[in-house]
Scaffold this motif. Structure first.
Motif, PDB file in Angstrom:
ATOM      1  N   ILE A  13       0.834  -1.212   0.000  1.00  0.00           N
ATOM      2  CA  ILE A  13       0.000   0.000   0.000  1.00  0.00           C
ATOM      3  C   ILE A  13       0.859   1.249   0.000  1.00  0.00           C
ATOM      4  N   HIS A  14       1.845   1.284   0.874  1.00  0.00           N
ATOM      5  CA  HIS A  14       2.676   2.485   0.986  1.00  0.00           C
ATOM      6  C   HIS A  14       3.611   2.633  -0.214  1.00  0.00           C
ATOM      7  N   SER A  15       4.080   1.524  -0.774  1.00  0.00           N
ATOM      8  CA  SER A  15       4.836   1.610  -2.015  1.00  0.00           C
ATOM      9  C   SER A  15       3.953   2.122  -3.151  1.00  0.00           C
ATOM     10  N   MET A  16       2.669   1.717  -3.131  1.00  0.00           N
ATOM     11  CA  MET A  16       1.736   2.184  -4.144  1.00  0.00           C
ATOM     12  C   MET A  16       1.494   3.683  -4.017  1.00  0.00           C
ATOM     13  N   ARG A  17       1.447   4.177  -2.794  1.00  0.00           N
ATOM     14  CA  ARG A  17       1.262   5.621  -2.614  1.00  0.00           C
ATOM     15  C   ARG A  17       2.456   6.395  -3.163  1.00  0.00           C
TER      16      ARG A  17
END
Length: 378
Positions: free
Chosen positions: A129-133
């Motif tokens: 999720i945070h890599s996607m952000r």
């Protein structure tokens, strides 16, 4: 759950009008949604979110500072948050120590291992999720640049520079890997099947122990009545005989000792029955915990699949836009990205909220099982 309540409302209002049925169904739907949202407003949920955010903030700051001297882009920074070691309760070390000391049933040990595995799976989702952000910041920059182009329609040179920057960002976004691909859907299916099989074994063992307890109680009641009656008859006969014979006086203490042994044996049997009852309760709580894990992971699996497909769609659209190079296609792509940007980020936030909720329900189940194991019952 919503469908079940909807069907039940239709049965209850079979004699009413269609409009009344629909209103009842909508009220039930709202109540289910309110219950669902209420789980995200509880104090325990807010606490675990705050705790996780503190950990994520420290990890992100540390990762960014350590990579500031490198040439890698923020989207390629691995977070490696490992929230499982930070949020999981009780800690796995505590479970291991108690397992060695109390010699837990192997199914309970498997439950704790399964819950640990589920939390590590949540770790993987959070990192994705945070890599996607980080990766989606390119699309955010493109959207901002498109608005600047519209605002400065008369500045042709500036618009050309902005368009070139937009194409570069779109090309970079299309070429980078989808961070959500690290959350393998095959892994979800394997975990799902394994947990369903564990749930089946927990329930089967509990039913088997329950059957044994029922049979033991029936046999104990029948045999106990017969044994006590026979010993009582013998005791009364010997006591009567003891008043008339010295032999009776010598034999009476041995009979009394045998009766005391009978009652001690009965106490040991009662202790064994209570131990089986406690094991049943432990298995029951563990089965409920596994059932909740299955539902949580299934929900997150569906959300991850949906977000993964959304990202892949955006990558394909960006790639087509860059290859085509026409202004009309770029405008159409920007219009689509602008319309869908907020909904996509909301889906990311919702998935992250489900991850924290999974941590919360897992910890709650683990604590309940541990309480059943360590609690002293008379």
């Amino acid at each position: 759950m919503t469908c079940i309540r909807w069907l039940s409302s239709l049965r209850r209002t079979s004699g009413t009008s269609r409009k009344a049925c629909e209103e009842d169904g909508l009220r039930n739907k709202r109540s289910v949604n309110e219950e669902y949202l209420e789980a995200f407003r509880t104090k325990s949920y807010i606490e675990i979110c705050n705790k996780a955010q503190v950990r994520i903030g420290k990890t992100s700051t540390k990762t960014l500072s350590s990579s500031s001297s490198s040439s890698s882009s923020p989207s390629s920074i691995p977070l490696c948050m490992q929230l499982t070691e930070y949020l999981l309760e009780p800690r796995q070390e505590t479970i291991t120590n108690i397992t060695k000391r109390l010699k837990l049933h192997h199914l309970l040990v498997e439950y704790f291992e399964a819950s640990l595995e589920a939390c590590r799976c949540c770790d993987t989702i959070l990192e994705a999720i945070h890599s996607m952000r980080f990766a989606y910041r390119r699309i955010t920059r493109v959207v901002k640049l498109s608005k600047m182009v519209l605002d400065d329609a008369n500045d042709q040179s500036n618009n050309n520079n902005n368009k070139d920057a937009m194409y570069r960002e779109l090309a970079s976004f299309a070429l980078q890997n989808n961070p959500l691909s690290s959350v393998n859907t095959v892994q979800f299916r394997v975990i799902h099947d394994k947990y369903v099989e564990l749930l089946h074994r927990l329930r089967s063992m509990r039913r088997e122990i329950r059957r044994r307890l029922t049979m033991k109680r029936v046999f104990k009641n029948v045999a106990g009545v017969a044994l006590v009656t026979s010993h009582s008859v013998v005791l009364v006969a010997l006591l009567v005989f003891a008043f008339h014979s010295m032999v009776g006086l010598v034999a009476a203490p041995s009979i009394l000792c045998s009766l005391v042994g009978l009652f001690l044996k009965k106490d040991r049997e009662n202790i064994g029955l209570r131990a089986c009852e406690r094991l049943c309760e432990q298995l029951d709580v563990a089965a409920k915990g596994v059932y909740i894990l299955i539902n949580d992971l299934d929900t997150m699996s569906r959300m991850v699949k949906r977000l993964h497909d959304e990202v892949e769609h955006r990558r394909v659209v960006a790639q087509v836009c860059v290859r085509n190079g026409k202004c009309e296609i770029l405008k159409q792509v920007m219009r689509e990205f602008c319309d869908q940007e907020s909904s996509f980020l909301e889906l990311l936030d919702e998935l992250e909220g489900h991850v924290y909720l999974c941590f919360l329900t897992t910890n709650r189940s683990r604590r309940l099982v541990m309480q059943e194991i360590t609690e002293k019952k008379d």
